[in-house]
Scaffold this active site. Structure first.
Site, PDB file in Angstrom:
ATOM      1  CG  HIS A   1      -1.955  -1.072   1.210  1.00 31.99           C
ATOM      2  ND1 HIS A   1      -3.222  -0.938   0.706  1.00 31.99           N
ATOM      3  CD2 HIS A   1      -1.884  -2.352   1.646  1.00 31.99           C
ATOM      4  CE1 HIS A   1      -3.892  -2.075   0.857  1.00 31.99           C
ATOM      5  NE2 HIS A   1      -3.096  -2.950   1.420  1.00 31.99           N
TER       6      HIS A   1
ATOM      7  CG  ASN B   1      -7.882  -4.325   1.030  1.00 29.85           C
ATOM      8  OD1 ASN B   1      -7.196  -3.313   1.177  1.00 29.85           O
ATOM      9  ND2 ASN B   1      -7.386  -5.543   1.124  1.00 29.85           N
TER      10      ASN B   1
ATOM     11  CG  HIS C   1      -2.068  -0.854  15.008  1.00 32.11           C
ATOM     12  ND1 HIS C   1      -2.124  -2.177  14.603  1.00 32.11           N
ATOM     13  CD2 HIS C   1      -1.532  -0.889  16.267  1.00 32.11           C
ATOM     14  CE1 HIS C   1      -1.661  -2.956  15.571  1.00 32.11           C
ATOM     15  NE2 HIS C   1      -1.302  -2.196  16.588  1.00 32.11           N
TER      16      HIS C   1
ATOM     17  CE1 TYR D   1      -2.241  -4.673   9.296  1.00 31.22           C
ATOM     18  CE2 TYR D   1      -2.289  -2.482   8.363  1.00 31.22           C
ATOM     19  CZ  TYR D   1      -2.579  -3.818   8.264  1.00 31.22           C
ATOM     20  OH  TYR D   1      -3.181  -4.311   7.145  1.00 31.22           O
TER      21      TYR D   1
HETATM   22 FE1  HDD Z   1      -2.473  -4.750   5.477  1.00 25.52          FE
HETATM   23  C1  HDD Z   1      -1.037  -1.722   5.084  1.00 25.52           C
HETATM   24  C2  HDD Z   1      -5.475  -3.482   4.284  1.00 25.52           C
HETATM   25  C3  HDD Z   1      -3.851  -7.891   5.515  1.00 25.52           C
HETATM   26  C4  HDD Z   1       0.298  -5.908   6.979  1.00 25.52           C
HETATM   27  N1  HDD Z   1      -3.117  -2.954   4.794  1.00 25.52           N
HETATM   28  C5  HDD Z   1      -2.373  -1.816   4.721  1.00 25.52           C
HETATM   29  C6  HDD Z   1      -3.164  -0.742   4.239  1.00 25.52           C
HETATM   30  C7  HDD Z   1      -4.422  -1.233   4.000  1.00 25.52           C
HETATM   31  C8  HDD Z   1      -4.389  -2.634   4.370  1.00 25.52           C
HETATM   32  C9  HDD Z   1      -5.616  -0.483   3.470  1.00 25.52           C
HETATM   33  C10 HDD Z   1      -2.689   0.680   3.996  1.00 25.52           C
HETATM   34  C11 HDD Z   1      -2.975   1.559   5.172  1.00 25.52           C
HETATM   35  C12 HDD Z   1      -2.541   2.972   4.865  1.00 25.52           C
HETATM   36  O1  HDD Z   1      -3.182   3.584   3.997  1.00 25.52           O
HETATM   37  O2  HDD Z   1      -1.577   3.422   5.460  1.00 25.52           O
HETATM   38  N2  HDD Z   1      -4.278  -5.542   4.929  1.00 25.52           N
HETATM   39  C13 HDD Z   1      -5.399  -4.841   4.560  1.00 25.52           C
HETATM   40  C14 HDD Z   1      -6.531  -5.733   4.534  1.00 25.52           C
HETATM   41  C15 HDD Z   1      -6.076  -6.976   4.852  1.00 25.52           C
HETATM   42  C16 HDD Z   1      -4.663  -6.856   5.131  1.00 25.52           C
HETATM   43  C17 HDD Z   1      -7.952  -5.323   4.195  1.00 25.52           C
HETATM   44  C18 HDD Z   1      -6.824  -8.261   4.978  1.00 25.52           C
HETATM   45  C19 HDD Z   1      -8.059  -8.356   5.271  1.00 25.52           C
HETATM   46  N3  HDD Z   1      -1.881  -6.568   6.093  1.00 25.52           N
HETATM   47  C20 HDD Z   1      -2.599  -7.740   6.044  1.00 25.52           C
HETATM   48  C21 HDD Z   1      -1.837  -8.794   6.689  1.00 25.52           C
HETATM   49  C22 HDD Z   1      -0.675  -8.238   7.129  1.00 25.52           C
HETATM   50  C23 HDD Z   1      -0.713  -6.841   6.734  1.00 25.52           C
HETATM   51  C24 HDD Z   1      -2.319 -10.226   6.849  1.00 25.52           C
HETATM   52  C25 HDD Z   1       0.467  -8.849   7.864  1.00 25.52           C
HETATM   53  C26 HDD Z   1       0.422  -9.948   8.539  1.00 25.52           C
HETATM   54  N4  HDD Z   1      -0.653  -3.965   5.882  1.00 25.52           N
HETATM   55  C27 HDD Z   1       0.306  -4.616   6.553  1.00 25.52           C
HETATM   56  C28 HDD Z   1       1.495  -3.736   6.894  1.00 25.52           C
HETATM   57  C29 HDD Z   1       1.052  -2.371   6.268  1.00 25.52           C
HETATM   58  C30 HDD Z   1      -0.296  -2.692   5.680  1.00 25.52           C
HETATM   59  C31 HDD Z   1       2.821  -4.267   6.514  1.00 25.52           C
HETATM   60  C32 HDD Z   1       2.021  -1.714   5.306  1.00 25.52           C
HETATM   61  C33 HDD Z   1       2.109  -0.269   5.696  1.00 25.52           C
HETATM   62  C34 HDD Z   1       1.348  -0.171   6.923  1.00 25.52           C
HETATM   63  O3  HDD Z   1       0.859  -1.390   7.265  1.00 25.52           O
HETATM   64  O4  HDD Z   1       1.155   0.838   7.559  1.00 25.52           O
HETATM   65  O5  HDD Z   1       1.648  -3.648   8.270  1.00 25.52           O
END
Ligand code: HDD
Length: 711
Positions: free
Chosen positions: A82, A155, A346, A369
């Site tokens: 993202h 999402n 988060h 997060y």
């Molecule tokens: Fe995630 C970012 C949505 C599963 C780990 N995720 C991130 C963002 C969105 C989502 C919208 C961007 C937030 C922003 O605008 O800053 N993610 C989802 C959805 C998931 C999902 C709807 C499943 C239902 N994500 C998911 C899993 C993991 C992560 C299973 C890790 C185990 N996601 C992250 C992250 C991010 C992230 C690495 C990257 C940047 C951040 O968090 O701030 O922690």
């Protein structure tokens, strides 16, 4: 659902809120004398301090050293997923109290106007990648509630690729650019992703969504949002209710077509970001309605899938979505980095009244997060950044760390204490402290997945069955494109076998397109269940609000006809722009001029929703000889967009390589509409805006014969 045009009485778009006022404390306007970061006035920032005019630069030039050092440190790691996104502030208001289900204050009081920040994003691409790639879109909302910040990190698709967060790094490594050459950027059409898919059947439901039009939103303002997981609402009595969150755009859920999306990626890589910015800037505030699907705790096992499985949705026909509130985005950020880049979402940012379930994907997110913000934002004090700062009071015993902005005056930073008067004191029983839902759990420590997570195909098929013909065609073409980009035949074959478990007919189509063997008839028993709510054909199709209409013009244009058309369409909320071979103005038929909004060479049909050829003999003659104009109209037609032509404009249309169309001739008294092409001559021109608006509110003209159109 309230209709798209009706302003909700509970919204006061543009009015300042508490978050806006809080940000005043951090806003900097750079309008005084130039200084160093320590406030020392600087008279020359162009020349470094040197020993003589042509001599070496001196180390004691503290100003230039600070300038260069700061520049060297400007970048922070982009989000691992993202990374590319755009955000806006707004506010949320619940329609009626949900106190029966939840103690969350912002869901319990319809008089509360809760400030929010929303960040929309793509998933796979880097920070500088194009907006219109085929991808999931993030839809993350931070509610600055009185009880603390609540983040709904969702999402634009209601399910996810994997069931257990332990697989997230595998999935992301597979979809990101391949490691040896970092190709392709922001695209799922490559071998490693499809290799993973072929070996990981739980991805299939989400892959159906990803290959569908849902992955190509027309605008961030025209896509749904989903919390994905089943969460829990908890009321004052400690009773829980399962909940799925849904955002619905009031403008409807609309998509680009794939060829158009790819071209926009070159013509305007910032297409979605610009669209969001412009809409808010021009007062066309995007609005989303929040809905919930509520399931009593007692019904936890009443479904033929597991509520804890994030690859499953609850069909709306089984549990309807109840609209509970409305969100308006009405303010663009001031500083992209400070706000949109530094916002830290988060899933564990909860407020009292909302809790998790044991969904294993959600559980892992709750770790990931916070962890990611520590590396991305450089330490544990990121909640103090202006965009992340809660409106609720913060009284913690957290101390020190990089970037500490708070000046703590208490001598004690531990509990219990006597020297600090026992403060901050733990909240009393009636003071609204967060209470975890008292779920009873027991179990052995095992690495196993529940049998209730084992069915990967029923809902993938449900989705496919629910689509209309054109949606299925687009989905099939999506698979064919993506697998067609995979070099490894085995990767193609294994993916087709997975598709065959969903729908054999679809798999046979894709197999033919990508040149692999037609799979044996589906090994899994099929079903013909469908959920009409999953189709985009069921979306809002009664508004042209914020649609972009191009009017092509040249000298000799019927300027008053264009002015009337513009006024009529503006009255319906659409935006009309006049394009010509050059900027400035064109001469109007019969004298005067018509202002040009853009030179056609700086734009393209893919950046508009519809196109109009106006009247005027000389104008028509010029357009008929202008390749850019002819390509513009032909391409818009190919992309199933509404086209209108008036008077001599009809002759330009008649000269294009389009399938045979019924066009207005001298005999027709009113507007003629055929395959979404609206034409009129003479007095019939008065009917064009209405007829055109009707076609345009349908977004695209389905069933138009476009395969022979060269564009
Ligand atoms: Fe995630 C970012 C949505 C599963 C780990 N995720 C991130 C963002 C969105 C989502 C919208 C961007 C937030 C922003 O605008 O800053 N993610 C989802 C959805 C998931 C999902 C709807 C499943 C239902 N994500 C998911 C899993 C993991 C992560 C299973 C890790 C185990 N996601 C992250 C992250 C991010 C992230 C690495 C990257 C940047 C951040 O968090 O701030 O922690």
């Amino acid at each position: 659902m309230p209709d798209a045009q009706t302003p909700r009485p509970h919204d006061r778009p543009g009015e300042r809120d508490d978050k806006d006022r809080q940000l005043d404390q951090s806003r900097a306007d750079s309008d005084g004398t130039l200084t160093t970061s320590t406030g020392v006035k600087i008279a020359d920032t162009d020349n470094s301090l040197k020993a003589g005019r042509r001599g070496p630069t001196l180390l004691e030039d503290f100003h230039v050293r600070e300038k260069i050092t700061h520049f060297d440190h400007e970048r922070i790691p982009e989000r691992v997923v993202h990374a590319r996104g755009a955000g806006a502030y707004g506010h949320f208001r619940v329609y009626e109290s949900l106190a029966r289900y939840t103690s969350a204050g912002f869901l319990g009081d319809p008089s509360l106007r809760t400030p929010v920040f929303v960040r929309f994003s793509t998933v796979a691409g880097s920070r500088g990648s194009a907006d219109t790639v085929r991808d999931v879109r993030g839809f993350a909302t931070k509610f600055y509630t009185r009880e603390g910040n609540y983040d709904l990190v969702g999402n634009n698709m209601p399910v996810f690729f994997i069931q257990d967060g332990a697989k997230f790094p595998d999935f992301v490594h597979a979809v990101k650019p391949e490691p040896h050459n970092e190709i392709p950027q922001a695209a799922s059409a490559h071998d490693t992703l499809w290799d993973f898919v072929g070996r990981q059947p739980e991805t299939m439901h989400m892959m159906m969504w990803l290959m569908s039009d849902r992955a190509l939103p027309r605008s961030f303002r025209m896509m749904q949002g989903f919390g994905v997981h089943t969460f829990r609402l908890v009321n004052d009595a400690g009773e829980g209710t399962f909940v799925k969150f849904h955002w619905r755009p009031l403008l409807g859920t609309h998509s680009l077509v794939w060829d158009e999306a790819q071209k926009i990626a070159g013509k305007d890589p910032d297409f979605h970001r610009r669209d969001l910015w412009d809409a808010i800037d021009q007062g066309r505030f995007p609005e989303f309605e929040l809905g919930v699907q509520l399931v009593p705790e007692a019904d936890e096992h009443a479904f033929d899938f597991d509520l804890l499985d994030p690859t499953k949705l609850i069909p709306e026909e089984q549990v309807p979505v109840t609209p509970i509130g409305s969100m308006v985005l009405d303010r663009n950020p001031d500083d992209f980095f400070a706000e949109t880049e530094q916002i830290a979402f988060h899933t564990a940012n909860l407020v009292p009244g909302i809790d998790f379930t044991n969904d294993p994907l959600l559980q892992m997110r709750n770790f990931s997060y916070l962890d990611t913000q520590l590396i991305r934002l450089g330490g544990p004090n990121f909640q103090q950044l202006p965009v992340n700062r809660p409106l609720a009071d913060v009284n913690d015993d957290q101390r020190d760390g990089y970037g500490q902005h708070r000046v703590h005056r208490a001598r004690t930073s531990y509990l219990p204490n006597t020297l600090g008067g026992g403060r901050p004191r733990p909240a009393g029983p009636d003071e609204g402290a967060y209470r975890h839902y008292q779920e009873r759990v027991e179990g052995a420590k095992i690495r196993e997945r529940s049998d209730s997570f084992a069915d990967h195909y029923t809902q993938a098929r449900l989705f496919y069955n629910s689509l209309t013909g054109w949606e299925r065609d687009n989905l099939s073409a999506g698979f064919a494109f993506e697998l067609g980009k995979c070099a490894d035949t085995g990767v193609r074959e294994r993916a087709v076998l997975q598709i065959a478990r969903v729908d054999h007919g679809l798999a046979a189509e894709v197999a033919r397109s990508v040149g692999v063997a037609r799979p044996d008839p589906a090994p899994a028993p099929g079903h013909d269940l469908s959920s009409p709510a999953l189709s985009q054909a069921a979306t809002v199709m009664d508004t042209v609000a914020s649609r972009m209409i191009a009017v092509l013009a040249a000298d000799g244009v019927d300027a008053s006809g264009v002015a009337r058309f513009r006024e009529e369409m503006a009255g319906r909320g659409a935006v009309v722009e006049v394009l010509a071979a050059h900027d400035g103005e064109v001469a109007a038929a019969g004298g005067g001029t018509l202002a040009v909004d853009r030179a056609i060479t700086t734009t393209a049909s893919v950046l508009y929703d519809a196109v109009v050829l106006p009247g005027g003999t000389d104008c028509a003659r010029a357009l008929a000889a202008d390749g850019d104009a002819l390509h513009f109209v032909t391409e818009a037609f190919k992309h199933a967009k509404p086209v209108a032509a008036v008077d001599e404009g009809v002759d330009v249309l008649a000269g294009l390589p389009l399938p045979s169309l019924r066009l207005a001739d001298g005999a027709a008294s009113g507007a003629v509409v055929d395959q979404g092409v609206v034409t009129a001559r003479g007095a019939g021109a008065g009917e064009v805006p209405q007829a055109f608006a009707t076609v345009l509110s349908g977004h695209r003209v389905r069933g138009r014969a476009v395969s022979s159109v060269p564009a």
